[in-house]
Design an enzyme around this catalytic site. Structure first.
Site, PDB file in Angstrom:
ATOM      1  N   ALA A 254       5.935  -2.548   7.428  1.00  0.00           N
ATOM      2  CA  ALA A 254       5.678  -2.530   5.906  1.00  0.00           C
ATOM      3  C   ALA A 254       4.205  -2.605   5.512  1.00  0.00           C
ATOM      4  O   ALA A 254       3.824  -2.090   4.366  1.00  0.00           O
ATOM      5  CB  ALA A 254       6.565  -3.457   5.063  1.00  0.00           C
TER       6      ALA A 254
ATOM      7  N   THR B 194       1.437 -11.865   8.980  1.00  0.00           N
ATOM      8  CA  THR B 194       2.230 -11.144   9.737  1.00  0.00           C
ATOM      9  C   THR B 194       2.012 -11.846  11.085  1.00  0.00           C
ATOM     10  O   THR B 194       1.486 -12.784  10.996  1.00  0.00           O
ATOM     11  CB  THR B 194       1.874  -9.696  10.006  1.00  0.00           C
ATOM     12  N   TYR B 195       2.492 -11.072  12.125  1.00  0.00           N
ATOM     13  CA  TYR B 195       2.162 -12.006  13.556  1.00  0.00           C
ATOM     14  C   TYR B 195       1.589 -11.099  14.432  1.00  0.00           C
ATOM     15  O   TYR B 195       1.661  -9.851  14.341  1.00  0.00           O
ATOM     16  CB  TYR B 195       3.621 -12.291  13.885  1.00  0.00           C
TER      17      TYR B 195
ATOM     18  N   SER C 102       4.052  -6.470  12.293  1.00  0.00           N
ATOM     19  CA  SER C 102       3.035  -7.159  12.950  1.00  0.00           C
ATOM     20  C   SER C 102       1.679  -6.549  12.920  1.00  0.00           C
ATOM     21  O   SER C 102       1.532  -5.214  12.202  1.00  0.00           O
ATOM     22  CB  SER C 102       3.270  -7.345  14.359  1.00  0.00           C
TER      23      SER C 102
END
Length: 154
Positions: free
Chosen positions: A75, A58-59, A26
Site C-alpha cells: 500500500a 513499515t517494516y 514493507s
C-alpha cells in the site's frame, strides 16, 4: 524507570528504485545499507518522503547487498514512487540514562544508494548535497574538525 524512543538509525536521502503495489508490504533495503544503519529484517522503520512530504511506518525486508535497492512495497506504493528521495529512520526504546549518551548510526548515500559516509550526528548535512545542518543555519564543520569520530572516516 523512564524510557525514551530515540533515533537509532538513519539512511539519509536514498532514492527509491522500485515500488510494487501488489507486494504484501514493507520496504526492501540493500543489505549493506541495513548493516551500516544497524537495521534488522522485520524491524519497524519510518519512511519520510522528501519529494512529496509523505510519512509512513513499515517494516524492513533485506535486499541484495551492494545493489542500491530501496523498494517500496504494498500500500505504501500509493504514497512513495520510484525516483523519490527518502529518509529511512529506525528508533529504539532506551532507558533515560542510556539515551543521554547514545549515538545513532547515520548513513549517507549517493544517487545510486551506495554508502558514501557514516556518522553519528542526526543534524549533520553531508558536504556537497546543498543542505545546511538541522540545528543551525551555519555551515557544516570541515571534515578535519569532524575527524575525532572514527565512523566519519569513510
Amino acid at each position: 524507570m523512564i524510557y525514551r524512543e530515540m533515533l537509532k538509525s538513519k539512511i539519509h536521502r536514498a532514492v527509491v528504485r522500485q515500488a510494487d503495489l501488489h507486494y504484501v508490504g514493507s520496504i526492501t533495503i540493500d543489505a549493506t545499507l541495513m548493516a551500516a544503519a544497524g537495521l534488522w529484517p522485520g524491524e519497524k522503520v519510518d519512511v519520510l518522503d522528501i519529494t512529496n512530504g509523505a510519512r509512513l511506518s513499515t517494516y524492513v525486508i533485506e535486499g541484495e547487498a551492494d545493489s542500491g535497492t530501496i523498494g517500496i512495497n504494498g500500500a505504501a506504493a500509493h504514497l512513495i514512487s520510484p525516483g523519490d528521495l527518502v529518509i529511512i529512520v529506525g528508533y529504539a526504546l532506551m532507558a533515560e540514562e542510556d539515551a543521554r549518551s547514545y549515538q545513532p548510526n547515520v548513513v549517507f548515500v549517493n544517487g545510486d544508494n551506495q554508502l558514501v559516509r557514516m556518522g553519528t550526528d542526526p543534524a549533520e548535512a553531508y558536504d556537497g548535497v546543498g543542505l545546511v545542518r538541522g540545528d543551525t543555519n551555519s555551515p557544516q564543520p570541515s571534515l578535519s574538525e569532524q575527524a575525532g569520530d572514527p565512523r566519519r572516516a569513510q
